[in-house]
Design a protein around this motif. Structure first.
Motif, PDB file in Angstrom:
ATOM      1  N   LEU A 145      -2.869 -26.707  -5.580  1.00 32.70           N
ATOM      2  CA  LEU A 145      -1.888 -25.703  -5.193  1.00 32.70           C
ATOM      3  C   LEU A 145      -1.925 -24.577  -6.212  1.00 32.70           C
ATOM      4  O   LEU A 145      -1.702 -24.789  -7.404  1.00 32.70           O
ATOM      5  CB  LEU A 145      -0.482 -26.310  -5.141  1.00 32.70           C
ATOM      6  CG  LEU A 145       0.668 -25.331  -4.860  1.00 32.70           C
ATOM      7  CD1 LEU A 145       0.508 -24.680  -3.494  1.00 32.70           C
ATOM      8  CD2 LEU A 145       2.013 -26.048  -4.955  1.00 32.70           C
ATOM      9  N   ALA A 146      -2.209 -23.366  -5.740  1.00 38.49           N
ATOM     10  CA  ALA A 146      -2.195 -22.165  -6.584  1.00 38.49           C
ATOM     11  C   ALA A 146      -0.900 -21.416  -6.336  1.00 38.49           C
ATOM     12  O   ALA A 146      -0.513 -21.198  -5.181  1.00 38.49           O
ATOM     13  CB  ALA A 146      -3.392 -21.278  -6.248  1.00 38.49           C
ATOM     14  N   VAL A 147      -0.234 -21.007  -7.420  1.00 38.17           N
ATOM     15  CA  VAL A 147       1.029 -20.286  -7.299  1.00 38.17           C
ATOM     16  C   VAL A 147       0.948 -18.993  -8.093  1.00 38.17           C
ATOM     17  O   VAL A 147       0.210 -18.884  -9.079  1.00 38.17           O
ATOM     18  CB  VAL A 147       2.220 -21.131  -7.809  1.00 38.17           C
ATOM     19  CG1 VAL A 147       2.410 -22.365  -6.948  1.00 38.17           C
ATOM     20  CG2 VAL A 147       2.037 -21.524  -9.278  1.00 38.17           C
ATOM     21  N   GLN A 148       1.738 -17.997  -7.658  1.00 40.05           N
ATOM     22  CA  GLN A 148       1.752 -16.736  -8.381  1.00 40.05           C
ATOM     23  C   GLN A 148       2.653 -16.858  -9.605  1.00 40.05           C
ATOM     24  O   GLN A 148       3.838 -16.557  -9.567  1.00 40.05           O
ATOM     25  CB  GLN A 148       2.240 -15.571  -7.522  1.00 40.05           C
ATOM     26  CG  GLN A 148       1.880 -14.235  -8.157  1.00 40.05           C
ATOM     27  CD  GLN A 148       2.815 -13.107  -7.820  1.00 40.05           C
ATOM     28  OE1 GLN A 148       3.336 -12.452  -8.717  1.00 40.05           O
ATOM     29  NE2 GLN A 148       3.043 -12.849  -6.546  1.00 40.05           N
ATOM     30  N   ASP A 149       2.039 -17.339 -10.669  1.00 41.30           N
ATOM     31  CA  ASP A 149       2.721 -17.457 -11.948  1.00 41.30           C
ATOM     32  C   ASP A 149       1.646 -17.540 -13.017  1.00 41.30           C
ATOM     33  O   ASP A 149       0.444 -17.530 -12.718  1.00 41.30           O
ATOM     34  CB  ASP A 149       3.658 -18.671 -11.983  1.00 41.30           C
ATOM     35  CG  ASP A 149       4.979 -18.360 -12.690  1.00 41.30           C
ATOM     36  OD1 ASP A 149       4.920 -17.732 -13.762  1.00 41.30           O
ATOM     37  OD2 ASP A 149       6.038 -18.713 -12.169  1.00 41.30           O
ATOM     38  N   SER A 150       2.069 -17.613 -14.264  1.00 43.39           N
ATOM     39  CA  SER A 150       1.112 -17.600 -15.362  1.00 43.39           C
ATOM     40  C   SER A 150       0.384 -18.933 -15.494  1.00 43.39           C
ATOM     41  O   SER A 150       0.824 -19.963 -14.970  1.00 43.39           O
ATOM     42  CB  SER A 150       1.832 -17.287 -16.668  1.00 43.39           C
ATOM     43  OG  SER A 150       2.655 -18.386 -17.042  1.00 43.39           O
ATOM     44  N   ALA A 151      -0.710 -18.889 -16.231  1.00 43.59           N
ATOM     45  CA  ALA A 151      -1.452 -20.123 -16.506  1.00 43.59           C
ATOM     46  C   ALA A 151      -0.571 -21.129 -17.229  1.00 43.59           C
ATOM     47  O   ALA A 151      -0.646 -22.330 -16.968  1.00 43.59           O
ATOM     48  CB  ALA A 151      -2.691 -19.795 -17.344  1.00 43.59           C
ATOM     49  N   GLY A 152       0.293 -20.640 -18.130  1.00 46.51           N
ATOM     50  CA  GLY A 152       1.171 -21.547 -18.867  1.00 46.51           C
ATOM     51  C   GLY A 152       2.177 -22.233 -17.973  1.00 46.51           C
ATOM     52  O   GLY A 152       2.409 -23.446 -18.092  1.00 46.51           O
ATOM     53  N   VAL A 153       2.792 -21.476 -17.065  1.00 49.16           N
ATOM     54  CA  VAL A 153       3.742 -22.078 -16.120  1.00 49.16           C
ATOM     55  C   VAL A 153       3.010 -23.047 -15.205  1.00 49.16           C
ATOM     56  O   VAL A 153       3.499 -24.156 -14.930  1.00 49.16           O
ATOM     57  CB  VAL A 153       4.469 -20.989 -15.309  1.00 49.16           C
ATOM     58  CG1 VAL A 153       5.231 -21.611 -14.141  1.00 49.16           C
ATOM     59  CG2 VAL A 153       5.425 -20.208 -16.212  1.00 49.16           C
ATOM     60  N   GLY A 154       1.839 -22.639 -14.712  1.00 49.66           N
ATOM     61  CA  GLY A 154       1.067 -23.554 -13.872  1.00 49.66           C
ATOM     62  C   GLY A 154       0.763 -24.857 -14.578  1.00 49.66           C
ATOM     63  O   GLY A 154       0.852 -25.938 -13.979  1.00 49.66           O
ATOM     64  N   ALA A 155       0.421 -24.779 -15.863  1.00 50.65           N
ATOM     65  CA  ALA A 155       0.134 -25.992 -16.628  1.00 50.65           C
ATOM     66  C   ALA A 155       1.375 -26.864 -16.767  1.00 50.65           C
ATOM     67  O   ALA A 155       1.286 -28.101 -16.722  1.00 50.65           O
ATOM     68  CB  ALA A 155      -0.411 -25.620 -18.011  1.00 50.65           C
ATOM     69  N   GLU A 156       2.542 -26.238 -16.923  1.00 57.95           N
ATOM     70  CA  GLU A 156       3.781 -27.011 -17.034  1.00 57.95           C
ATOM     71  C   GLU A 156       4.111 -27.708 -15.716  1.00 57.95           C
ATOM     72  O   GLU A 156       4.524 -28.870 -15.698  1.00 57.95           O
ATOM     73  CB  GLU A 156       4.926 -26.092 -17.449  1.00 57.95           C
ATOM     74  CG  GLU A 156       6.265 -26.779 -17.615  1.00 57.95           C
ATOM     75  CD  GLU A 156       6.293 -27.818 -18.718  1.00 57.95           C
ATOM     76  OE1 GLU A 156       7.232 -28.645 -18.734  1.00 57.95           O
ATOM     77  OE2 GLU A 156       5.379 -27.827 -19.574  1.00 57.95           O
ATOM     78  N   LEU A 157       3.918 -27.019 -14.600  1.00 56.38           N
ATOM     79  CA  LEU A 157       4.154 -27.642 -13.301  1.00 56.38           C
ATOM     80  C   LEU A 157       3.160 -28.774 -13.065  1.00 56.38           C
ATOM     81  O   LEU A 157       3.519 -29.836 -12.537  1.00 56.38           O
ATOM     82  CB  LEU A 157       4.044 -26.597 -12.183  1.00 56.38           C
ATOM     83  CG  LEU A 157       4.986 -25.391 -12.273  1.00 56.38           C
ATOM     84  CD1 LEU A 157       4.810 -24.503 -11.049  1.00 56.38           C
ATOM     85  CD2 LEU A 157       6.436 -25.826 -12.424  1.00 56.38           C
ATOM     86  N   ASP A 158       1.916 -28.546 -13.450  1.00 53.56           N
ATOM     87  CA  ASP A 158       0.888 -29.577 -13.295  1.00 53.56           C
ATOM     88  C   ASP A 158       1.233 -30.807 -14.130  1.00 53.56           C
ATOM     89  O   ASP A 158       1.100 -31.952 -13.675  1.00 53.56           O
ATOM     90  CB  ASP A 158      -0.464 -29.004 -13.719  1.00 53.56           C
ATOM     91  CG  ASP A 158      -1.626 -29.906 -13.346  1.00 53.56           C
ATOM     92  OD1 ASP A 158      -1.738 -30.274 -12.161  1.00 53.56           O
ATOM     93  OD2 ASP A 158      -2.418 -30.252 -14.234  1.00 53.56           O
ATOM     94  N   ARG A 159       1.681 -30.581 -15.356  1.00 53.65           N
ATOM     95  CA  ARG A 159       2.072 -31.688 -16.225  1.00 53.65           C
ATOM     96  C   ARG A 159       3.180 -32.510 -15.583  1.00 53.65           C
ATOM     97  O   ARG A 159       3.135 -33.752 -15.596  1.00 53.65           O
ATOM     98  CB  ARG A 159       2.553 -31.143 -17.573  1.00 53.65           C
ATOM     99  CG  ARG A 159       2.931 -32.212 -18.588  1.00 53.65           C
ATOM    100  CD  ARG A 159       3.821 -31.648 -19.681  1.00 53.65           C
ATOM    101  NE  ARG A 159       5.090 -31.187 -19.131  1.00 53.65           N
ATOM    102  CZ  ARG A 159       6.108 -31.974 -18.815  1.00 53.65           C
ATOM    103  NH1 ARG A 159       6.025 -33.287 -18.980  1.00 53.65           N
ATOM    104  NH2 ARG A 159       7.221 -31.461 -18.325  1.00 53.65           N
ATOM    105  N   TYR A 160       4.154 -31.824 -14.983  1.00 59.78           N
ATOM    106  CA  TYR A 160       5.269 -32.546 -14.364  1.00 59.78           C
ATOM    107  C   TYR A 160       4.793 -33.384 -13.179  1.00 59.78           C
ATOM    108  O   TYR A 160       5.130 -34.571 -13.070  1.00 59.78           O
ATOM    109  CB  TYR A 160       6.358 -31.574 -13.912  1.00 59.78           C
ATOM    110  CG  TYR A 160       7.429 -32.264 -13.103  1.00 59.78           C
ATOM    111  CD1 TYR A 160       8.384 -33.072 -13.728  1.00 59.78           C
ATOM    112  CD2 TYR A 160       7.461 -32.170 -11.718  1.00 59.78           C
ATOM    113  CE1 TYR A 160       9.339 -33.747 -12.994  1.00 59.78           C
ATOM    114  CE2 TYR A 160       8.414 -32.839 -10.976  1.00 59.78           C
ATOM    115  CZ  TYR A 160       9.353 -33.628 -11.613  1.00 59.78           C
ATOM    116  OH  TYR A 160      10.284 -34.311 -10.874  1.00 59.78           O
TER     117      TYR A 160
END
Length: 393
Positions: free
Chosen positions: A69-84
């Motif tokens: 899933l790609a979302v319009q947000d930063s790489a850092g936010v994406g990494a945090e969502l992925d971690r969760y």
């Protein structure tokens, strides 16, 4: 083909499309070869459009093997969502704490919880999440810069804070939205950020603190590349598309890309808020050039409704949303890849777009225009009446 469906009182989120209709639509989107499916909404503020987006995604994951899933947000936010979603500590709401404000909804938190539960049952075949934007500044970067000056040059702290305090508000309400709402303090945020960087560089011994300077440069970059900083609503289509394409090619994972229809459109668009700029490339248009029919574009729009902060009237007669609204159903969809449907619906079109700067008094400017509706979107989903999303604190 118009897919007729009625409201089900006990359906998930009381969506205006039945489970059977959503199943069929997901089958159409996935097809045999789709590598990336762009699911765009005409607004980020409708519970119905976000609910349909979520339910289509769940079906693409469960029944068609989509795993990214790609979302319009930063790489850092994406990494945090992925971690969760991979089982990290904390809650979905906490994982969204630094996300772009339009992402911080109860609905998106529920999507993350569903992905996390799916991944728990598929530990060797999980869904991954990533952001399409590069690393961006966050609240912790402002704090680190201020803390450094507080310790090393306290006499300059008030001056530094006069630059950073106004601009950090953009992480909760975008600068261009502040301008539209009449709450902007006046001076461009990018100018404040550049002055803060100059102040930091003037401090004795600052060259020994590369980490602090790097954080300040991230802050400058954030404001220079914002909508207000660029003076352009179109985003950075080529760069974002490259992130999506690189991840998909590198991992081989079938990918869903969530964004607004002005980004997911598979053709260039003209925005009603800036028609003088002419056609602008979109993430979807770049992906279409790279993937061909393996990039599938679906647009989810609505006719009218109350979005909480603003009421949205019925669309102007020349909007495609008005024509779609002639069907007396809570929701329906069209597959524009079918010859008979394309023959009936293709051509130049305006589609409603409701962003954070939308003003009902200027409703006629709230659109994107395309030369060919069928080139821009493979599938249209139309909701008759929209209601607001629920915001996280």
């Amino acid at each position: 083909m118009i897919n007729n469906s009625a409201v089900s009182e006990d359906s998930v989120l009381s969506l205006p499309l039945s489970d059977g209709s959503l199943d069929e639509l997901a089958d159409r989107l996935a097809g045999d070869a789709a590598a990336v499916v762009g699911i765009g909404e005409s607004t980020r503020f409708s519970r119905e459009t976000s609910g349909i987006r979520d339910q289509l995604f769940r079906r693409l994951v469960r029944h068609h093997g989509f795993r990214a899933l790609a979302v319009q947000d930063s790489a850092g936010v994406g990494a945090e969502l992925d971690r969760y979603v991979l089982g990290g500590d904390g809650s979905a709401a906490a994982a969204l704490d630094h996300a772009w404000r339009p992402q911080r909804t109860v609905e998106l938190a529920a999507s993350l919880e569903w992905i996390r539960e799916f991944n728990r049952g598929h530990p060797h075949d999980p869904v991954r999440i990533f952001g399409v934007k590069p690393a961006q500044a966050g609240p912790e970067d402002y704090d680190a810069v201020l803390d450094h000056v507080r310790e090393s040059a306290p006499e300059r702290l008030v001056e530094l804070a006069s630059h950073l305090d106004p601009v950090r508000t953009a992480h909760r309400t975008d600068e261009h939205v502040q301008r539209a709402r009449g709450i902007h303090p006046g001076r461009p945020f990018a100018e404040h950020a550049r002055d803060a960087l100059a102040l930091l560089r003037s401090l004795p011994g600052i060259d020994a603190h590369d980490g602090v300077l790097a954080r300040m440069r991230l802050i400058v970059d954030f404001h220079e590349h914002s909508v207000a900083g660029r003076g352009n609503y179109a985003g950075e289509a080529g760069e974002w598309a490259e992130v999506v394409g690189d991840f998909q090619r590198r991992t081989g994972l079938r990918t869903v890309y969530w964004d607004g229809i002005a980004h997911t459109s598979a053709a260039e668009t003209v925005l009603g808020m800036a028609p003088e700029r002419g056609p602008q490339p979109t993430v979807g248009s770049v992906l279409r050039k790279r993937y061909g029919a393996q990039y599938v574009s679906v647009a989810i729009g609505f006719h009218h409704g109350d979005l909480g902060s603003v009421p949205v009237p019925e669309p102007a007669a020349d909007f495609i949303d008005a024509r779609l609204g002639e069907v007396d159903l809570p929701a329906h969809w069209l597959d524009l890849r079918l010859d008979d449907v394309r023959d009936q619906w293709d051509g130049p079109a305006k589609a409603r777009v409701i962003s954070g700067v939308y003003d009902p008094a200027r409703d006629a400017t709230g659109y994107l225009a395309v030369d060919s509706l069928a080139e821009a979107f493979d599938v249209l989903v139309h909701v008759r009446q929209a209601s607001p999303v629920r915001w996280l604190p």
